[in-house]
Structure formats: C-alpha cells, structure tokens
Scaffold this active site. Structure first.
Site, PDB file in Angstrom:
ATOM      1  N   GLU A  62       0.739  -1.360   0.007  1.00 47.78           N
ATOM      2  CA  GLU A  62      -0.209   0.031   0.087  1.00 47.78           C
ATOM      3  C   GLU A  62       0.693   1.488   0.177  1.00 47.78           C
ATOM      4  O   GLU A  62       0.685   2.184  -0.668  1.00 47.78           O
ATOM      5  CB  GLU A  62      -0.874  -0.016   1.366  1.00 47.78           C
ATOM      6  CG  GLU A  62      -2.080  -0.959   1.054  1.00 47.78           C
ATOM      7  CD  GLU A  62      -1.542  -2.371   1.970  1.00 47.78           C
ATOM      8  OE1 GLU A  62      -0.454  -2.630   1.947  1.00 47.78           O
ATOM      9  OE2 GLU A  62      -2.317  -3.190   2.320  1.00 47.78           O
ATOM     10  N   CYS A  85      -3.118  -3.766   6.755  1.00 50.93           N
ATOM     11  CA  CYS A  85      -2.543  -4.177   7.939  1.00 50.93           C
ATOM     12  C   CYS A  85      -3.283  -3.163   9.165  1.00 50.93           C
ATOM     13  O   CYS A  85      -3.381  -1.850   8.690  1.00 50.93           O
ATOM     14  CB  CYS A  85      -1.354  -4.520   8.090  1.00 50.93           C
ATOM     15  SG  CYS A  85      -0.188  -3.091   8.042  1.00 50.93           S
ATOM     16  N   CYS A  94      -0.930   0.023   7.074  1.00 54.54           N
ATOM     17  CA  CYS A  94      -1.242   0.388   5.999  1.00 54.54           C
ATOM     18  C   CYS A  94      -2.734   1.125   6.019  1.00 54.54           C
ATOM     19  O   CYS A  94      -3.020   1.951   5.221  1.00 54.54           O
ATOM     20  CB  CYS A  94      -1.211  -0.644   5.077  1.00 54.54           C
ATOM     21  SG  CYS A  94       0.339  -1.274   5.036  1.00 54.54           S
ATOM     22  N   ALA A 164       5.037 -35.977 -11.981  1.00 55.49           N
ATOM     23  CA  ALA A 164       4.744 -36.422 -13.219  1.00 55.49           C
ATOM     24  C   ALA A 164       4.656 -37.665 -13.783  1.00 55.49           C
ATOM     25  O   ALA A 164       5.417 -38.537 -12.928  1.00 55.49           O
ATOM     26  CB  ALA A 164       6.048 -35.788 -13.871  1.00 55.49           C
ATOM     27  N   LEU A 214      17.307 -29.654  -8.387  1.00 59.81           N
ATOM     28  CA  LEU A 214      16.055 -28.942  -7.902  1.00 59.81           C
ATOM     29  C   LEU A 214      16.244 -27.484  -7.500  1.00 59.81           C
ATOM     30  O   LEU A 214      16.078 -26.947  -6.563  1.00 59.81           O
ATOM     31  CB  LEU A 214      15.759 -29.759  -6.106  1.00 59.81           C
ATOM     32  CG  LEU A 214      15.828 -31.380  -6.274  1.00 59.81           C
ATOM     33  CD1 LEU A 214      15.458 -31.700  -4.773  1.00 59.81           C
ATOM     34  CD2 LEU A 214      14.303 -31.493  -7.228  1.00 59.81           C
ATOM     35  N   GLU A 306       8.309 -32.830  -4.332  1.00 62.02           N
ATOM     36  CA  GLU A 306       8.647 -33.165  -5.738  1.00 62.02           C
ATOM     37  C   GLU A 306       9.037 -34.839  -5.683  1.00 62.02           C
ATOM     38  O   GLU A 306       9.691 -35.222  -6.474  1.00 62.02           O
ATOM     39  CB  GLU A 306       9.823 -32.518  -6.373  1.00 62.02           C
ATOM     40  CG  GLU A 306       9.485 -31.035  -6.457  1.00 62.02           C
ATOM     41  CD  GLU A 306      10.253 -30.386  -7.699  1.00 62.02           C
ATOM     42  OE1 GLU A 306      10.432 -31.193  -8.558  1.00 62.02           O
ATOM     43  OE2 GLU A 306      10.580 -29.142  -7.672  1.00 62.02           O
TER      44      GLU A 306
HETATM   45  N1  LIG Z   1       7.796 -38.499 -11.991  1.00 61.93           N
HETATM   46  C1  LIG Z   1       8.007 -37.826 -10.824  1.00 61.93           C
HETATM   47  O1  LIG Z   1       7.420 -36.837 -10.454  1.00 61.93           O
HETATM   48  C2  LIG Z   1       9.204 -38.041  -9.740  1.00 61.93           C
HETATM   49  C3  LIG Z   1       9.590 -37.376  -8.767  1.00 61.93           C
HETATM   50  C4  LIG Z   1      10.499 -37.742  -7.631  1.00 61.93           C
HETATM   51  C5  LIG Z   1      11.072 -39.040  -7.868  1.00 61.93           C
HETATM   52  N2  LIG Z   1      10.514 -39.911  -8.695  1.00 61.93           N
HETATM   53  C6  LIG Z   1      11.058 -41.127  -8.722  1.00 61.93           C
HETATM   54  O2  LIG Z   1      10.822 -41.969  -7.647  1.00 61.93           O
HETATM   55  C7  LIG Z   1      11.595 -42.723  -7.160  1.00 61.93           C
HETATM   56  C8  LIG Z   1      12.108 -42.584  -5.811  1.00 61.93           C
HETATM   57  O3  LIG Z   1      10.999 -42.704  -4.929  1.00 61.93           O
HETATM   58  P1  LIG Z   1      11.212 -43.656  -3.547  1.00 61.93           P
HETATM   59  O4  LIG Z   1       9.927 -43.919  -2.992  1.00 61.93           O
HETATM   60  O5  LIG Z   1      12.077 -44.689  -3.767  1.00 61.93           O
HETATM   61  O6  LIG Z   1      12.003 -42.560  -2.765  1.00 61.93           O
HETATM   62  P2  LIG Z   1      11.642 -41.128  -1.936  1.00 61.93           P
HETATM   63  O7  LIG Z   1      10.201 -41.119  -1.599  1.00 61.93           O
HETATM   64  O8  LIG Z   1      12.313 -40.077  -2.806  1.00 61.93           O
HETATM   65  O9  LIG Z   1      12.473 -41.381  -0.688  1.00 61.93           O
HETATM   66  C9  LIG Z   1      11.812 -42.421   0.620  1.00 61.93           C
HETATM   67  C10 LIG Z   1      12.918 -42.194   1.555  1.00 61.93           C
HETATM   68  O10 LIG Z   1      12.826 -41.071   2.311  1.00 61.93           O
HETATM   69  C11 LIG Z   1      13.202 -41.180   3.743  1.00 61.93           C
HETATM   70  N3  LIG Z   1      12.067 -40.717   4.416  1.00 61.93           N
HETATM   71  C12 LIG Z   1      12.254 -40.324   5.933  1.00 61.93           C
HETATM   72  N4  LIG Z   1      11.103 -39.985   6.329  1.00 61.93           N
HETATM   73  C13 LIG Z   1      10.204 -40.374   5.327  1.00 61.93           C
HETATM   74  C14 LIG Z   1       8.789 -40.072   5.538  1.00 61.93           C
HETATM   75  N5  LIG Z   1       8.184 -39.655   6.820  1.00 61.93           N
HETATM   76  N6  LIG Z   1       8.173 -40.293   4.454  1.00 61.93           N
HETATM   77  C15 LIG Z   1       8.891 -40.602   3.299  1.00 61.93           C
HETATM   78  N7  LIG Z   1      10.114 -40.883   3.340  1.00 61.93           N
HETATM   79  C16 LIG Z   1      10.688 -40.561   4.366  1.00 61.93           C
HETATM   80  C17 LIG Z   1      13.248 -42.704   3.826  1.00 61.93           C
HETATM   81  O11 LIG Z   1      14.567 -42.998   3.917  1.00 61.93           O
HETATM   82  P3  LIG Z   1      15.364 -43.019   5.072  1.00 61.93           P
HETATM   83  O12 LIG Z   1      14.670 -43.958   6.065  1.00 61.93           O
HETATM   84  O13 LIG Z   1      16.641 -43.565   4.722  1.00 61.93           O
HETATM   85  O14 LIG Z   1      15.450 -41.723   5.574  1.00 61.93           O
HETATM   86  C18 LIG Z   1      12.563 -43.228   2.625  1.00 61.93           C
HETATM   87  O15 LIG Z   1      12.911 -44.603   2.045  1.00 61.93           O
HETATM   88  C19 LIG Z   1      12.875 -42.258  -8.086  1.00 61.93           C
HETATM   89  O16 LIG Z   1      12.786 -43.667  -9.248  1.00 61.93           O
HETATM   90  C20 LIG Z   1      12.500 -41.390  -8.789  1.00 61.93           C
HETATM   91  O17 LIG Z   1      12.943 -41.320 -10.327  1.00 61.93           O
HETATM   92  C21 LIG Z   1       9.720 -39.176  -9.777  1.00 61.93           C
END
Ligand SMILES: NC(=O)c1ccc[n+]([C@@H]2O[C@H](COP(=O)([O-])OP(=O)(O)OC[C@H]3O[C@@H](n4cnc5c(N)ncnc54)[C@H](OP(=O)(O)O)[C@@H]3O)[C@@H](O)[C@H]2O)c1
Length: 371
Positions: A62, A85, A94, A164, A214, A306
């Site tokens: 403002e 505000c 404001c 995605a 990222l 993501e």
């Molecule tokens: N197309 C898309 O939009 C997209 C985007 C991103 C990824 N991807 C794909 O997804 C795949 C990876 O997925 P992912 O399921 O294996 O792994 P992720 O979701 O990226 O990571 C999971 C890990 O994060 C940690 N974590 C800790 N606290 C958590 C909680 N509260 N909730 C969830 N995770 C927690 C755990 O490991 P710790 O216990 O060791 O900490 C868990 O094993 C890859 O192939 C990638 O290319 C695709």
C-alpha cells in the site's frame, strides 16, 4: 444510502482486482513471512499507483502504491488483494496510511486471519469515512496467498505435491534414476513453481536415484531457487551429489534424527555447506507434521514436494497435502515402473479440480483440498 453499506462490486472492480492479483504474483516466494500483496490506486478509471510487497516482506504494497500515486491518491480507489494491516510497528499500519493519503474508497479481496488485522483494517477505514467493498475475487486472491493463510491458520507451510506421471501411471522405473516423462514446456513450468515456492522437498530415495539439482534454471530466474530439503534419517546424501556440491550456492537442509550427535557424515556434509533440521521419528520414518511445524516456525510458507513415491504417499496418508500439481506425459514406462500414488483418474477424496492446462504435449491438472 445506508452509511457504510457494502457496495456491489462492478465489472470494473473485478477487472482492477484481477490486475492487482496478477501484480501480487510478482514477488511470490520472496516476501519472507509476509504474503505477496498487490495494490493498485485507480483514479477516474486510470491506474496511478502500483505496489507489491517488497522483497523480504517490507515495505508493504500500500505505501509503495500511494507513493507512486502522490497527490492523485486523494479521492481515488485503492484495490488491495489482502485486508490492509492494522497493527503499529515502527511504521504506521497500512489502513492508517490509506486514510492519511485521502483515498475515497478501498476494494479488498482476501481477509487477513492474523488476529491483529482480521476486520480491524477495514474498521479503521470505515471509521474514517472511507467506503469499503470487501471480498472482491477473494478466492482468487487467497489462492495465491495460500502459503501465508495456511501458516497463519495451521502453523505449518502450505504443501503442494507435484508429480509427473506417464501415460501408464508411473513416476519412474525401478533402479533407473530420472526417466523422461514430460516435455520441456512442462519442465519449465515446474521451474516456475520452484521459483514461487519457499522450499522444495524430496525423499532420500529420489536424491539417490535421480541425483537431482532441484534448482530453478529458467533464464533470469536462477536467483529464485528456493531452499532444498531432503528427508534423510541416516544422512545418506552423497557428498558427490549435485545437491551437496551446490549447497554453498543454494541452501540444502537435511531433515534427520540425531543431528546434534557428532558423526563423520554430519561433519563432512556440514563442511560442504549442508545444514540440518532435527526431526522426530515414528514407525521408522520422520514425523512429518512436526517437521512442517518447525519449517513454518522458520518462516517457510510454501513447500513443493517433488517426490518420490514413498514421500508422496506419506504426505498424502497424513493429510498434509493442500494442493496437487499433476503433470501427465505421453511416455509409456512399462515393465519395472514405479506406480504413482495419484493419476488423473485416481485422485484422493477431498480434493477438487481447480485448474487445467496443457504444456506442450503434456496435460496439467491442479487439485486443491476442499477445506
Ligand atoms: N515422476 C516424478 O514426479 C518423480 C519425482 C520424484 C521422484 N521420482 C522417482 O521416484 C523414485 C524414488 O522414490 P522412492 O519412493 O524410492 O523414494 P523417496 O520417496 O524419494 O524417498 C523415500 C525415503 O525417504 C526417507 N524418509 C524419511 N522419512 C520419510 C517419511 N516420513 N516419508 C517418506 N520418506 C521418508 C526414507 O529413507 P530413510 O529412512 O533412509 O531416511 C525413505 O526410504 C525414483 O525412481 C525417482 O526417479 C519421480
């Protein structure tokens, strides 16, 4: 006419408010704990002053718009995307600044849930004889301020889950790292979303499999890359990863348990500029509601999640997703695919479709939680 009776918004009001909302978008993700607000001062149908909340959150929109309008503000109409505000700090509220400038009318969009403002900004204006029209395009304005509003009401950032998904409903392929699912236009749109967010979050699975950077890599917007957060209980993030190697330029925050315990890994990551946030665990995962609350307390208003699949599922299961940004590409992943928890025909209950678009060959659907 009854004193202070609410005016019915005219088509002109809606058009100027729409312009103020578009202006407010400019500083999304750059205004600290304040929302990015837009203000237009309009006199005889002509915009004579413009303001958007400055970087870091001050000055508010403002006073900037009024300064540009100067004497032309007297008798003009101010369009504000959020209730002005009403609380005194080192600068006047404001609402008082609008009174002093002599505007005749204020048209407001969203209402501020901050108890120091809620209704009081408008009350100051009305007490000074200014005509006030409230809630013009209120939902549209609130949509852009969802981070500020969520943090004010729920004490945590707004969470957008971006995925995605391939034509056959997959987000990747087991053991293959990044699989190309969408085209360049959709990827550019994701970079815009990053620029407008306060933080990006992924699970360590994605950090290990994809080695993502990222960051926002659109020309001219590289400076707007937000902080990157990795859920990583055991601090497995590799020192050679792009995230760690760029941590001095764009912050990386590892959410982990035992962050205070001295360990070689912790020391090594810290040496590269990685910082840590302590998280609690339950059932062998990080406790997400508490983590989000702590991020909110650090001033983060919006988190763009993501992936990957586990992370998306856990945020959804815990009811922590406010918005779903779903890109569907034409690629077929086929055998070994990692199933997406969300597809265009599989959206959790409690979400409604808010926006549809196409980016090149890819379809975009945006869903918001119905409150
Ligand atoms: N197309 C898309 O939009 C997209 C985007 C991103 C990824 N991807 C794909 O997804 C795949 C990876 O997925 P992912 O399921 O294996 O792994 P992720 O979701 O990226 O990571 C999971 C890990 O994060 C940690 N974590 C800790 N606290 C958590 C909680 N509260 N909730 C969830 N995770 C927690 C755990 O490991 P710790 O216990 O060791 O900490 C868990 O094993 C890859 O192939 C990638 O290319 C695709």
């Amino acid at each position: 006419m009854v004193a202070n009776a609410p005016e019915i918004p005219s088509e002109m009001d809606r058009r100027f408010m729409a312009a103020a909302i578009r202006l407010s978008r400019r500083n999304l993700g750059l205004t600290g704990t304040n929302p990015s607000v837009g203000t237009l001062i309009v006199r005889d149908g002509v915009i004579v002053g413009r303001g958007v909340t400055a970087l870091g959150g001050r000055p508010h929109a403002e006073p900037q718009a009024l300064a540009e309008a100067g004497e032309l503000a007297r008798g003009a109409t101010a369009y504000v995307t959020l209730e002005p505000c009403a609380h005194h700090g080192r600068t006047p509220p404001c609402a008082n600044t609008l009174v002093t400038a002599g505007v005749a009318r204020v048209v407001g969009a969203a209402t501020d849930p901050d108890p120091r403002v809620s209704g009081q900004g408008y009350a100051i204006l009305r007490a000074a004889g200014i005509e006030v029209t409230e809630r013009v395009l209120a939902d549209e304005a609130a949509d852009l301020m969802a981070g500020y509003l969520t943090r004010s009401i729920s004490l945590r950032p707004e969470v957008t889950l971006k995925l995605a998904v391939s034509e056959d409903g997959m987000i990747g392929r087991e053991g293959e790292g990044q699989v190309s699912i969408t085209g360049p236009q959709a990827r550019a749109q994701v970079h815009v979303m990053r620029a407008e967010s306060d933080a990006i979050l992924v699970g360590i699975g994605t950090a290990l499999a994809d080695d993502p950077e990222l960051t926002c890599r659109l020309p001219g917007l590289a400076e707007r890359s937000p902080i990157r957060i990795v859920l990583d209980r055991a601090m497995r993030l590799p020192l050679s990863s792009k995230l760690v190697r760029s941590a001095r330029d764009v912050p990386v925050l590892v959410a982990s348990c035992n962050v205070t315990a001295a360990s070689e890994r912790r020391e090594a990551l810290a040496t590269h500029g990685v910082t840590f946030i302590a998280a609690e665990t339950y059932e062998n995962r990080l406790a997400l509601p508490e983590l989000l609350e702590d991020l909110g307390a650090q001033g983060i208003l919006t988190v763009l999640v993501e992936g990957g699949a586990k992370t998306a599922r856990h945020f959804l299961e815990e009811g922590l997703v406010d918005r779903i940004a779903l890109f569907t590409g034409q690629a077929i992943v086929g055998a070994g695919g990692i199933a997406s928890p969300i597809k265009r025909d599989l959206v959790p209950e409690g979400f409604k479709l808010q926006r549809e678009a196409r980016f090149g060959e890819d379809e975009y659907l945006e869903f918001v939680r119905t409150r």
